[in-house]
Design a protein around this motif. Structure first.
Motif, PDB file in Angstrom:
ATOM      1  N   LEU A   1       0.490  -1.215   0.307  1.00  0.00           N
ATOM      2  CA  LEU A   1       0.449  -0.115  -0.221  1.00  0.00           C
ATOM      3  C   LEU A   1       0.934   1.166   0.028  1.00  0.00           C
ATOM      4  N   ASP A   2       0.143   2.273  -0.464  1.00  0.00           N
ATOM      5  CA  ASP A   2       0.890   3.944  -0.333  1.00  0.00           C
ATOM      6  C   ASP A   2       0.615   4.603   0.252  1.00  0.00           C
ATOM      7  N   VAL A   3       0.771   4.540   1.938  1.00  0.00           N
ATOM      8  CA  VAL A   3       1.277   5.513   3.011  1.00  0.00           C
ATOM      9  C   VAL A   3       0.201   6.933   2.939  1.00  0.00           C
ATOM     10  N   LYS A   4       1.379   7.237   1.557  1.00  0.00           N
ATOM     11  CA  LYS A   4       0.358   9.173   1.772  1.00  0.00           C
ATOM     12  C   LYS A   4      -0.977   8.833   0.519  1.00  0.00           C
ATOM     13  N   THR A   5      -0.865   8.253  -0.192  1.00  0.00           N
ATOM     14  CA  THR A   5      -2.452   8.094  -1.015  1.00  0.00           C
ATOM     15  C   THR A   5      -3.191   7.687   0.170  1.00  0.00           C
ATOM     16  N   THR A   6      -3.230   6.770   1.474  1.00  0.00           N
ATOM     17  CA  THR A   6      -3.973   6.333   2.115  1.00  0.00           C
ATOM     18  C   THR A   6      -4.374   7.366   2.680  1.00  0.00           C
ATOM     19  N   ALA A   7      -3.603   8.282   2.931  1.00  0.00           N
ATOM     20  CA  ALA A   7      -3.869   9.608   4.599  1.00  0.00           C
ATOM     21  C   ALA A   7      -4.711  10.585   3.463  1.00  0.00           C
ATOM     22  N   TRP A   8      -4.521  11.133   2.020  1.00  0.00           N
ATOM     23  CA  TRP A   8      -5.304  11.757   1.087  1.00  0.00           C
ATOM     24  C   TRP A   8      -6.530  11.378   1.163  1.00  0.00           C
TER      25      TRP A   8
ATOM     26  N   GLY B   1      -8.352   8.706   2.952  1.00  0.00           N
ATOM     27  CA  GLY B   1      -9.043   8.841   3.997  1.00  0.00           C
ATOM     28  C   GLY B   1      -9.386  10.196   4.915  1.00  0.00           C
ATOM     29  N   GLY B   2      -8.603  10.758   4.732  1.00  0.00           N
ATOM     30  CA  GLY B   2      -8.905  12.198   5.183  1.00  0.00           C
ATOM     31  C   GLY B   2     -10.269  12.621   4.559  1.00  0.00           C
ATOM     32  N   PHE B   3     -10.215  12.811   3.287  1.00  0.00           N
ATOM     33  CA  PHE B   3     -11.158  13.354   3.107  1.00  0.00           C
ATOM     34  C   PHE B   3     -12.609  12.464   2.913  1.00  0.00           C
ATOM     35  N   GLY B   4     -12.285  11.114   2.452  1.00  0.00           N
ATOM     36  CA  GLY B   4     -13.407  10.235   2.214  1.00  0.00           C
ATOM     37  C   GLY B   4     -14.097  10.575   3.509  1.00  0.00           C
ATOM     38  N   ILE B   5     -13.519  10.916   4.852  1.00  0.00           N
ATOM     39  CA  ILE B   5     -14.159  10.896   6.558  1.00  0.00           C
ATOM     40  C   ILE B   5     -15.094  11.880   6.058  1.00  0.00           C
ATOM     41  N   ILE B   6     -15.112  13.431   5.272  1.00  0.00           N
ATOM     42  CA  ILE B   6     -15.861  14.072   5.349  1.00  0.00           C
ATOM     43  C   ILE B   6     -16.940  14.119   4.841  1.00  0.00           C
TER      44      ILE B   6
ATOM     45  N   ARG C   1      -6.374  15.756  -7.287  1.00  0.00           N
ATOM     46  CA  ARG C   1      -7.167  15.131  -7.424  1.00  0.00           C
ATOM     47  C   ARG C   1      -7.712  13.691  -6.496  1.00  0.00           C
ATOM     48  N   LYS C   2      -6.665  12.859  -5.428  1.00  0.00           N
ATOM     49  CA  LYS C   2      -7.699  11.722  -4.378  1.00  0.00           C
ATOM     50  C   LYS C   2      -7.425  12.275  -3.320  1.00  0.00           C
TER      51      LYS C   2
ATOM     52  N   SER D   1      -6.783   0.484  -0.699  1.00  0.00           N
ATOM     53  CA  SER D   1      -8.388   0.274  -0.730  1.00  0.00           C
ATOM     54  C   SER D   1      -8.653   0.583   0.576  1.00  0.00           C
ATOM     55  N   LEU D   2      -7.875  -1.256   0.768  1.00  0.00           N
ATOM     56  CA  LEU D   2      -8.403  -1.836   2.116  1.00  0.00           C
ATOM     57  C   LEU D   2      -7.580  -0.492   3.359  1.00  0.00           C
ATOM     58  N   ALA D   3      -6.572  -0.322   3.608  1.00  0.00           N
ATOM     59  CA  ALA D   3      -6.065   1.125   4.545  1.00  0.00           C
ATOM     60  C   ALA D   3      -6.508   1.995   4.508  1.00  0.00           C
ATOM     61  N   THR D   4      -7.559   2.378   3.420  1.00  0.00           N
ATOM     62  CA  THR D   4      -8.585   3.872   2.861  1.00  0.00           C
ATOM     63  C   THR D   4      -9.803   3.533   4.008  1.00  0.00           C
ATOM     64  N   MET D   5     -10.098   2.635   3.689  1.00  0.00           N
ATOM     65  CA  MET D   5     -11.443   1.972   4.812  1.00  0.00           C
ATOM     66  C   MET D   5     -11.547   2.309   5.977  1.00  0.00           C
TER      67      MET D   5
END
Length: 310
Positions: free
Chosen positions: A119-126, A128-133, A191-192, A233-237
């Motif tokens: 997994l890409d940790v930096k992409t996961t953070a972006w 996940g962060g906006f995903g919470i909103i 975009r992410k 994807s799984l980590a973002t969730m």
């Protein structure tokens, strides 16, 4: 003597590697026992959990976790239709229950991919962060539609169509096409973040954890490596499921007993999926992903019009 030392080191290594999963599973078992002993496991409007139903929930959770670990989803796409169509859970409760169960699936599967550098940790953070909103916005919309179960089912069916078709086409037509490699997902953070926001809204609204949209989104919009896409994807969730599942629990849409039993199966299955993912060809993963989603899509859409299929 040397063999015994080596064996001890191997056992210690395995225990260290899977310690978080073992701890998580122990917590789930403890919470499950507590929920049934206090009567919290039961949910008004949901079927009573018999021994047979409990075994089925474990099996479903195991299959969902394994498939989710392989294709980068939390397994909602497996659990939700089975809860609704075959076990008789109303759509709002099926949505809330599966999203709550995915909290534990995502933690287990995300960790499994992290230790394997999938997994890409930096992409996961972006994401996940906006995903919470987005989850907060989607959860509000879900509340407005919670008493319109047929419409929610139709929305679920429509949400599956595009990723299903795209993944099938890619799986069949481009089986020999070279795939991007590496451990980083290219593309701008903005975009992410936007993708994360959209996926978050869908997660809050239809409770599918977002993997069904994240996986094709990252692959087609960012030309991301398939294996890294699954783990990311799984980590973002994890944050999406924690926030979305927490909101559904507070609003009374979670059958706690069923959710915890599902979670016990999914966290084990997610580890198995993360372990065997690289034994599958990327195109095969896309095809599996797409065929199942198309089936679920057709089933939900036809159900809206009163037509039931197996």
């Amino acid at each position: 003597m040397t063999e015994k030392v080596t064996e001890s080191v191997d056992i210690a290594s395995v225990l260290k590697k899977y310690a978080p999963t073992i701890v998580l599973l122990a917590i789930i078992v403890g919470l499950t026992v507590w929920s049934f002993s206090t009567g919290m496991a039961a949910k008004e409007g949901a079927p009573v959990i018999t021994l047979t139903a409990a075994v089925l929930l474990i099996v479903v959770g195991l299959a969902a976790g394994m498939l989710g670990g392989i294709i980068g989803t939390g397994g909602c796409s497996v659990m939700l239709p089975i809860l609704h169509f075959y076990l008789g859970y109303p759509v709002p409760i099926a949505i809330g229950t599966t999203l709550f169960a995915v909290i534990f699936t995502a933690i287990s599967g995300g960790y499994g991919h992290l230790i394997r550098k999938n997994l890409d940790v930096k992409t996961t953070a972006w994401l996940g962060g906006f995903g919470i909103i987005g989850v907060v916005i989607g959860s509000y919309a879900f509340n407005l539609l919670s008493d319109q179960t047929a419409l929610l089912g139709l929305i679920l069916g429509i949400a599956f169509i595009l990723p299903a078709v795209r993944m099938i086409v890619e799986g069949v037509a481009h089986r020999k096409k070279s795939q991007p490699e590496g451990n980083v997902i290219p593309g701008s953070e903005g975009r992410k973040g936007l993708l994360g926001l959209v996926v978050g809204v869908l997660t809050g609204l239809v409770g599918l954890g977002g993997g069904y949209a994240l996986v094709p989104g990252l692959i087609y919009l960012f030309n991301a490596p398939v294996y890294v896409t699954m783990g990311t994807s799984l980590a973002t969730m994890i944050p999406l499921a924690v926030v979305g599942g927490g909101i559904k629990l507070a609003e009374g849409y979670v059958a706690i007993g069923a959710a915890l039993i599902l979670a016990a199966g999914t966290i084990v299955g997610a580890q198995l999926g993360a372990a065997v993912i690289k034994k599958f060809h990327p195109a095969t993963l896309k095809l599996i992903f797409g065929v199942y989603f198309l089936y679920v899509s057709v089933k939900f859409i036809l159900a809206y019009f009163g037509v039931a299929i197996f």
